[in-house]
Write a protein that holds these residues in place. Structure first.
Motif, PDB file in Angstrom:
ATOM      1  N   SER A   1      -4.318   3.531   4.361  1.00 24.27           N
ATOM      2  CA  SER A   1      -4.603   3.381   2.929  1.00 24.27           C
ATOM      3  C   SER A   1      -3.616   4.172   2.084  1.00 24.27           C
ATOM      4  O   SER A   1      -3.016   5.156   2.546  1.00 24.27           O
ATOM      5  N   LYS A   2      -3.487   3.749   0.829  1.00 19.17           N
ATOM      6  CA  LYS A   2      -2.591   4.457  -0.096  1.00 19.17           C
ATOM      7  C   LYS A   2      -3.073   5.885  -0.328  1.00 19.17           C
ATOM      8  O   LYS A   2      -2.260   6.803  -0.494  1.00 19.17           O
ATOM      9  N   GLU A   3      -4.385   6.086  -0.321  1.00 20.16           N
ATOM     10  CA  GLU A   3      -4.919   7.432  -0.516  1.00 20.16           C
ATOM     11  C   GLU A   3      -4.496   8.360   0.621  1.00 20.16           C
ATOM     12  O   GLU A   3      -4.142   9.529   0.392  1.00 20.16           O
ATOM     13  N   GLU A   4      -4.514   7.831   1.845  1.00 19.93           N
ATOM     14  CA  GLU A   4      -4.147   8.647   3.000  1.00 19.93           C
ATOM     15  C   GLU A   4      -2.651   8.965   3.003  1.00 19.93           C
ATOM     16  O   GLU A   4      -2.245  10.094   3.273  1.00 19.93           O
TER      17      GLU A   4
ATOM     18  N   GLU B   1       0.831  -1.201   0.000  1.00 21.05           N
ATOM     19  CA  GLU B   1       0.000   0.000   0.000  1.00 21.05           C
ATOM     20  C   GLU B   1       0.872   1.260   0.000  1.00 21.05           C
ATOM     21  O   GLU B   1       0.591   2.240  -0.709  1.00 21.05           O
ATOM     22  N   THR B   2       1.947   1.227   0.769  1.00 19.04           N
ATOM     23  CA  THR B   2       2.868   2.365   0.834  1.00 19.04           C
ATOM     24  C   THR B   2       3.540   2.578  -0.518  1.00 19.04           C
ATOM     25  O   THR B   2       3.687   3.714  -0.995  1.00 19.04           O
TER      26      THR B   2
ATOM     27  N   ALA C   1       1.155   4.140  -2.889  1.00 18.31           N
ATOM     28  CA  ALA C   1       0.938   5.549  -2.548  1.00 18.31           C
ATOM     29  C   ALA C   1       2.065   6.413  -3.088  1.00 18.31           C
ATOM     30  O   ALA C   1       1.825   7.480  -3.672  1.00 18.31           O
TER      31      ALA C   1
ATOM     32  N   ALA D   1      -0.675   9.044   0.388  1.00 16.53           N
ATOM     33  CA  ALA D   1      -0.431   9.977  -0.720  1.00 16.53           C
ATOM     34  C   ALA D   1      -0.887  11.387  -0.356  1.00 16.53           C
ATOM     35  O   ALA D   1      -0.189  12.377  -0.636  1.00 16.53           O
ATOM     36  N   ARG D   2      -2.049  11.504   0.284  1.00 22.56           N
ATOM     37  CA  ARG D   2      -2.565  12.820   0.697  1.00 22.56           C
ATOM     38  C   ARG D   2      -1.565  13.547   1.588  1.00 22.56           C
ATOM     39  O   ARG D   2      -1.271  14.738   1.396  1.00 22.56           O
ATOM     40  N   CYS D   3      -1.010  12.820   2.551  1.00 28.53           N
ATOM     41  CA  CYS D   3      -0.070  13.433   3.495  1.00 28.53           C
ATOM     42  C   CYS D   3       1.232  13.844   2.811  1.00 28.53           C
ATOM     43  O   CYS D   3       1.780  14.925   3.086  1.00 28.53           O
TER      44      CYS D   3
ATOM     45  N   GLN E   1       1.771   6.725  -6.742  1.00 21.38           N
ATOM     46  CA  GLN E   1       0.604   7.548  -7.065  1.00 21.38           C
ATOM     47  C   GLN E   1       0.911   9.051  -6.981  1.00 21.38           C
ATOM     48  O   GLN E   1       0.374   9.848  -7.755  1.00 21.38           O
ATOM     49  N   THR E   2       1.795   9.443  -6.068  1.00 17.93           N
ATOM     50  CA  THR E   2       2.089  10.878  -5.909  1.00 17.93           C
ATOM     51  C   THR E   2       2.863  11.441  -7.096  1.00 17.93           C
ATOM     52  O   THR E   2       2.787  12.633  -7.378  1.00 17.93           O
TER      53      THR E   2
END
Length: 456
Positions: A403-406, A291-292, A295, A408-410, A298-299
């Motif tokens: 999650s990967k979304e979280e 997941e990491t 992420a 990536a968001r950070c 994804q960024t």
């Protein structure tokens, strides 16, 4: 350097994260004129040697375990470690006291309260040196005193914990041992028992600096004679008064930085690389590793990720090869962390929030994305995000999965968000204060000088 006069013994808890700050203090004491003997409890005995660079004498004493047993066995059989090391330490100090320059003081890690008893019995001045921040130690102190009750079940009636000089802490902000009774029983005993006899210490030192934890430090100073002597980060990256002090070793076993990592980093634009490392002990689940990785991909940022060989198989298939081929990422089994954090290309640090890593990032002005795992890391992350405002902490699901979304968001928030700009300003301010504290005449430097003056 003036001729060495006073002789002090330094006794770290035999775990690298605790040994490193002890070595750093030893270097500064030696350069200020003291004779320093570093004592390492180990199941791997070796001949004593003297570091040519720092004139520090290194001795190993037996910890009660056989050479083929894993070093971490001592966590599972603490009484065996305590009994054997107590005998070994007593014998060693007794022999040292018969020499021409006998030791006058013992600096010990409070994770080993038996060392204080041994030293007092042998008439030494005893200094407890906490390699963890006050913000974690204060929680453990209140557990030991009975003024904070660890919940029977962290899922039932979660409440905010209130401690003197602290912001309110949710259960997710507490050190992992303080969230639920019975979790990590042996390690819980280790961290809480450090206060069982601490009142007998003549002085307490901590690897932090006054301006970083001012309210907590004031409260602790009302209880004991405490002095901050940090940050204990190699001098090259702080005041540079010990120019040969470039890493955490004693200068006799040169480990050259991995030039391939530094060359790759040098090929990237300023502040464009996300550096990822979760310390030497943390082991993420395969699901969390994947997941990491997703992420990070994804960024779209360049990344450098320190991954131990034992963890590499948890990465997604083809992840390492694709990053290399497209030249946007590098996965390395060992990374010269201080060199990386001080590099212009590094934009942020995704970290487990261990105290040594936190101090290093702070001293080098790098904002953080916190993914704390256990021990004091959640509390460090709370201060990183809400008190010092030098980073952001990921929000995990109930069982700790992020999650990967979280993630990536950070990362995006720190690298390019408006809050990220404020974090950079704040961490730069702390970087300046950290350097001032350890530089000549700074608060930490004065505290070290005052201790040296007792023996010179």
């Amino acid at each position: 350097m003036s001729e060495a006069s006073g002789h002090v013994l330094v006794f770290p808890y035999p775990f690298q994260g605790h040994i490193n700050p002890m070595i750093q203090l030893s270097k500064r004491l030696s350069k200020k004129g003291l004779t320093v003997t570093l004592i390492i409890a180990s199941n791997n005995q070796r001949e004593p040697y003297t570091s040519d660079v720092y004139s520090i004498i290194v001795h190993t004493i037996h910890d009660g375990f056989l050479s083929h047993e894993h070093p971490q066995t001592k966590f599972n059989e603490p009484q065996r470690f305590i009994n054997s090391t107590t005998r070994s330490l007593t014998d060693f100090i007794s022999r040292e006291k018969l020499k021409s320059n006998p030791p006058k003081a013992l600096i010990y890690d409070p994770f080993m309260p038996f060392a204080l008893d041994v030293a007092k019995e042998l008439d030494l001045y005893v200094v407890a040196y906490s390699t963890q921040p006050w913000l974690a130690s204060l929680v453990y102190y209140h557990i030991n005193e009975g003024t904070y009750d660890v919940p029977d079940d962290r899922h039932e009636n979660p409440t905010l914990a209130s401690f003197p000089a602290f912001p309110l802490l949710s259960q997710n902000d507490l050190p992992s041992f303080a969230r639920e009774k019975g979790s990590y029983p042996l390690l819980f005993e280790l961290v809480v028992n450090q206060f069982s006899n601490l009142w007998r210490a003549d002085l307490i030192l901590c690897n932090t600096f006054d301006q970083l934890e001012p309210k907590v430090v004031k409260w602790m100073s009302d209880q004991w004679l405490v002095k901050n002597i940090g940050p204990m980060v190699p001098s090259k990256f702080l005041d540079n008064r010990l120019p040969e002090d470039k890493d955490y070793d004693l200068g006799d076993f040169k480990t050259e930085p991995d030039e391939s990592v530094l060359r790759w980093l040098a090929s990237k634009p300023a502040k464009s690389v996300v550096y990822v490392a979760f310390g030497t002990l943390a082991a993420l689940s395969e699901k969390q590793m994947k997941e990491t990785a997703m992420a990070i991909r994804q960024t779209g940022y360049n990344f450098l990720w320190s991954v131990r060989d034992s963890e590499r198989s948890k990465l997604p298939s083809g992840f390492v090869e694709e990053a290399l081929e497209k030249d946007y990422g590098l996965v390395a089994k060992w990374v010269p962390q201080l060199e990386v954090l001080s590099h212009d290309s590094t934009g942020c640090f995704v970290t487990h929030c261990g105290w040594n890593s936190t101090l290093e990032a702070l001293c080098l002005g790098v904002p953080l994305v916190g993914m704390p795992q256990w021990t004091d890391q959640p509390t460090n992350a709370k201060f990183i995000e809400d008190v010092w405002k030098i980073g952001v902490r990921v929000k995990a699901h109930e069982e700790g999965f992020v999650s990967k979304e979280e993630i990536a968001r950070c990362i995006v928030e720190v690298m390019d968000g408006e809050k990220g700009k404020e974090m950079r300003k704040n961490v730069e301010k702390l970087k300046v204060l950290a350097r001032e504290a350890i530089s000549e005449g700074g608060t930490s430097d004065k505290n070290i000088d005052e201790f040296v003056a007792l023996w010179t």
